[in-house]
Design a protein around this motif. Structure first.
Motif, PDB file in Angstrom:
ATOM      1  N   ARG A  99       0.844  -1.210   0.000  1.00 43.06           N
ATOM      2  CA  ARG A  99       0.000   0.000   0.000  1.00 43.06           C
ATOM      3  C   ARG A  99       0.874   1.253   0.000  1.00 43.06           C
ATOM      4  O   ARG A  99       0.585   2.222  -0.684  1.00 43.06           O
ATOM      5  N   LYS A 100       1.961   1.185   0.784  1.00 44.69           N
ATOM      6  CA  LYS A 100       2.847   2.357   0.850  1.00 44.69           C
ATOM      7  C   LYS A 100       3.544   2.582  -0.493  1.00 44.69           C
ATOM      8  O   LYS A 100       3.685   3.717  -0.945  1.00 44.69           O
ATOM      9  N   ARG A 101       3.963   1.493  -1.121  1.00 43.54           N
ATOM     10  CA  ARG A 101       4.627   1.593  -2.432  1.00 43.54           C
ATOM     11  C   ARG A 101       3.655   2.191  -3.459  1.00 43.54           C
ATOM     12  O   ARG A 101       4.013   3.062  -4.252  1.00 43.54           O
ATOM     13  N   LEU A 102       2.407   1.708  -3.434  1.00 43.54           N
ATOM     14  CA  LEU A 102       1.418   2.190  -4.411  1.00 43.54           C
ATOM     15  C   LEU A 102       1.071   3.666  -4.199  1.00 43.54           C
ATOM     16  O   LEU A 102       0.793   4.376  -5.163  1.00 43.54           O
ATOM     17  N   GLN A 103       1.106   4.119  -2.936  1.00 39.02           N
ATOM     18  CA  GLN A 103       0.835   5.550  -2.711  1.00 39.02           C
ATOM     19  C   GLN A 103       1.865   6.412  -3.435  1.00 39.02           C
ATOM     20  O   GLN A 103       1.520   7.434  -4.025  1.00 39.02           O
ATOM     21  N   VAL A 104       3.134   5.986  -3.382  1.00 34.75           N
ATOM     22  CA  VAL A 104       4.189   6.731  -4.079  1.00 34.75           C
ATOM     23  C   VAL A 104       3.950   6.661  -5.584  1.00 34.75           C
ATOM     24  O   VAL A 104       3.976   7.670  -6.288  1.00 34.75           O
ATOM     25  N   GLU A 105       3.666   5.433  -6.078  1.00 35.90           N
ATOM     26  CA  GLU A 105       3.510   5.222  -7.521  1.00 35.90           C
ATOM     27  C   GLU A 105       2.293   5.966  -8.089  1.00 35.90           C
ATOM     28  O   GLU A 105       2.343   6.530  -9.178  1.00 35.90           O
ATOM     29  N   HIS A 106       1.181   5.945  -7.355  1.00 36.92           N
ATOM     30  CA  HIS A 106      -0.068   6.509  -7.887  1.00 36.92           C
ATOM     31  C   HIS A 106      -0.223   8.017  -7.666  1.00 36.92           C
ATOM     32  O   HIS A 106      -1.081   8.634  -8.300  1.00 36.92           O
ATOM     33  N   ALA A 107       0.595   8.594  -6.777  1.00 36.99           N
ATOM     34  CA  ALA A 107       0.404  10.012  -6.421  1.00 36.99           C
ATOM     35  C   ALA A 107       0.296  10.939  -7.638  1.00 36.99           C
ATOM     36  O   ALA A 107      -0.634  11.746  -7.723  1.00 36.99           O
ATOM     37  N   ILE A 116      -4.796  17.484  -3.224  1.00 33.53           N
ATOM     38  CA  ILE A 116      -4.864  18.490  -2.152  1.00 33.53           C
ATOM     39  C   ILE A 116      -5.119  17.802  -0.806  1.00 33.53           C
ATOM     40  O   ILE A 116      -4.459  18.113   0.198  1.00 33.53           O
ATOM     41  N   ILE A 117      -6.051  16.848  -0.779  1.00 31.93           N
ATOM     42  CA  ILE A 117      -6.327  16.150   0.488  1.00 31.93           C
ATOM     43  C   ILE A 117      -5.103  15.355   0.940  1.00 31.93           C
ATOM     44  O   ILE A 117      -4.747  15.358   2.123  1.00 31.93           O
ATOM     45  N   LEU A 156       2.934  14.731  -5.719  1.00 35.00           N
ATOM     46  CA  LEU A 156       1.737  15.570  -5.581  1.00 35.00           C
ATOM     47  C   LEU A 156       2.044  17.036  -5.866  1.00 35.00           C
ATOM     48  O   LEU A 156       1.144  17.870  -5.883  1.00 35.00           O
ATOM     49  N   ARG A 157       3.323  17.356  -6.072  1.00 32.56           N
ATOM     50  CA  ARG A 157       3.714  18.766  -6.181  1.00 32.56           C
ATOM     51  C   ARG A 157       3.181  19.419  -7.448  1.00 32.56           C
ATOM     52  O   ARG A 157       2.817  18.745  -8.403  1.00 32.56           O
ATOM     53  N   GLY A 158       3.125  20.768  -7.388  1.00 34.70           N
ATOM     54  CA  GLY A 158       2.571  21.520  -8.505  1.00 34.70           C
ATOM     55  C   GLY A 158       1.067  21.690  -8.356  1.00 34.70           C
ATOM     56  O   GLY A 158       0.369  22.061  -9.292  1.00 34.70           O
ATOM     57  N   THR A 159       0.541  21.381  -7.172  1.00 37.32           N
ATOM     58  CA  THR A 159      -0.910  21.415  -6.939  1.00 37.32           C
ATOM     59  C   THR A 159      -1.307  22.641  -6.127  1.00 37.32           C
ATOM     60  O   THR A 159      -2.233  23.354  -6.485  1.00 37.32           O
ATOM     61  N   SER A 160      -0.611  22.858  -5.020  1.00 31.20           N
ATOM     62  CA  SER A 160      -0.900  23.999  -4.149  1.00 31.20           C
ATOM     63  C   SER A 160       0.407  24.431  -3.488  1.00 31.20           C
ATOM     64  O   SER A 160       0.860  23.794  -2.525  1.00 31.20           O
ATOM     65  N   TRP A 162       1.108  26.764  -1.490  1.00 27.74           N
ATOM     66  CA  TRP A 162       0.957  27.064  -0.065  1.00 27.74           C
ATOM     67  C   TRP A 162       0.982  25.776   0.769  1.00 27.74           C
ATOM     68  O   TRP A 162       1.693  25.677   1.773  1.00 27.74           O
ATOM     69  N   LEU A 163       0.203  24.791   0.312  1.00 27.55           N
ATOM     70  CA  LEU A 163       0.132  23.522   1.055  1.00 27.55           C
ATOM     71  C   LEU A 163       1.471  22.787   1.007  1.00 27.55           C
ATOM     72  O   LEU A 163       1.908  22.186   2.000  1.00 27.55           O
ATOM     73  N   GLU A 164       2.121  22.852  -0.149  1.00 26.32           N
ATOM     74  CA  GLU A 164       3.432  22.200  -0.265  1.00 26.32           C
ATOM     75  C   GLU A 164       4.434  22.858   0.694  1.00 26.32           C
ATOM     76  O   GLU A 164       5.266  22.168   1.301  1.00 26.32           O
ATOM     77  N   ALA A 165       4.322  24.184   0.872  1.00 27.46           N
ATOM     78  CA  ALA A 165       5.197  24.881   1.826  1.00 27.46           C
ATOM     79  C   ALA A 165       4.875  24.449   3.263  1.00 27.46           C
ATOM     80  O   ALA A 165       5.780  24.323   4.102  1.00 27.46           O
ATOM     81  N   GLN A 166       3.582  24.221   3.558  1.00 31.84           N
ATOM     82  CA  GLN A 166       3.208  23.742   4.901  1.00 31.84           C
ATOM     83  C   GLN A 166       3.834  22.362   5.159  1.00 31.84           C
ATOM     84  O   GLN A 166       4.323  22.078   6.243  1.00 31.84           O
ATOM     85  N   PHE A 167       3.788  21.524   4.127  1.00 27.44           N
ATOM     86  CA  PHE A 167       4.392  20.191   4.265  1.00 27.44           C
ATOM     87  C   PHE A 167       5.898  20.309   4.495  1.00 27.44           C
ATOM     88  O   PHE A 167       6.445  19.661   5.393  1.00 27.44           O
ATOM     89  N   ASP A 168       6.560  21.152   3.680  1.00 29.11           N
ATOM     90  CA  ASP A 168       8.017  21.289   3.817  1.00 29.11           C
ATOM     91  C   ASP A 168       8.392  21.791   5.220  1.00 29.11           C
ATOM     92  O   ASP A 168       9.376  21.335   5.803  1.00 29.11           O
ATOM     93  N   ARG A 169       7.587  22.708   5.742  1.00 28.04           N
ATOM     94  CA  ARG A 169       7.868  23.214   7.089  1.00 28.04           C
ATOM     95  C   ARG A 169       7.666  22.103   8.135  1.00 28.04           C
ATOM     96  O   ARG A 169       8.445  21.975   9.081  1.00 28.04           O
ATOM     97  N   ALA A 170       6.636  21.308   7.944  1.00 27.50           N
ATOM     98  CA  ALA A 170       6.392  20.196   8.883  1.00 27.50           C
ATOM     99  C   ALA A 170       7.565  19.218   8.862  1.00 27.50           C
ATOM    100  O   ALA A 170       7.989  18.713   9.910  1.00 27.50           O
ATOM    101  N   VAL A 171       8.097  18.965   7.665  1.00 27.57           N
ATOM    102  CA  VAL A 171       9.256  18.059   7.558  1.00 27.57           C
ATOM    103  C   VAL A 171      10.456  18.650   8.303  1.00 27.57           C
ATOM    104  O   VAL A 171      11.138  17.949   9.061  1.00 27.57           O
TER     105      VAL A 171
END
Ligand code: ZN
Length: 185
Positions: A99-107, A116-117, A156-160, A162-171
């Motif tokens: 499931r984890k592998r497919l999440q990467v592949e299908h994103a 976005i979700i 998932l990048r190139g979508t939002s 702002w949200l991608e920046a929130q993710f990067d900050r969380a990382v």
């Protein structure tokens, strides 16, 4: 029905469906805290212009974690919401590694709505590693989760921005929380 009335109805349904579920951190927060955080990130990312997406965010784990039938979501909240929730639901018949592998592949192939979700979901989960980690998770397990989340988000990048920046900050916060303190000598 007014949009905000339906959003509250979805929050009410989510609170009841996930009533016995807790987050993994030491505080054992109600799972609803995660669903509200994800929905709030989605609402901000879409400037409050997409109530259906906020509803889908509130319900994003309902099928995967509670086995809520997609037909029930469709009947109560419409087909579009149900389709988005199905799109962000893993196939539980597969083992966890697959499931984890497919999440990467299908994103990269996901719809904009699903992307976005998923960005908001990964942001919430990585924030939890920094601020409310599970007492059962070793440092390695936390680092592995962050690495995997980064790989999913790459697709998932190139979508939002702002949200991608929130993710990067969380990382950044999560990685800082795991860094070994430097010796003063
Ligand atoms: Zn989630």
């Amino acid at each position: 029905m007014k949009d905000w009335t339906t959003v509250l109805k979805a929050a009410d349904a989510a609170a009841r469906w996930h009533v016995h579920q807790r987050r993994k951190g030491a505080a054992q927060e109600p799972y609803m805290n995660h669903l509200l955080e994800v929905a709030s990130l989605v609402a901000d990312a879409t400037h409050g212009q997409d109530p259906e997406l906020v509803i889908a965010a509130l319900l994003h784990d309902a099928i995967e974690d509670q086995g809520v039938p997609s037909e029930l979501i469709a009947r109560e909240f419409g087909n579009k919401v149900a389709e988005i929730v199905v799109e962000v639901t893993d196939d539980k018949s597969l083992d966890k590694a697959e499931r984890k592998r497919l999440q990467v592949e299908h994103a990269p192939q996901k719809s904009n709505a699903a992307k976005i979700i998923k960005l908001a979901d990964k942001t919430s989960n990585v924030r939890a590693i920094a601020f409310a980690p599970s007492p059962d998770w070793s440092v390695k397990r936390r680092l592995d989760y962050i690495d995997w989340a980064k790989k999913v988000v790459q697709g998932l990048r190139g979508t939002s921005p702002w949200l991608e920046a929130q993710f990067d900050r969380a990382v950044e916060d999560a990685e800082r929380s795991l860094a070994v303190p430097r010796s003063r000598t």
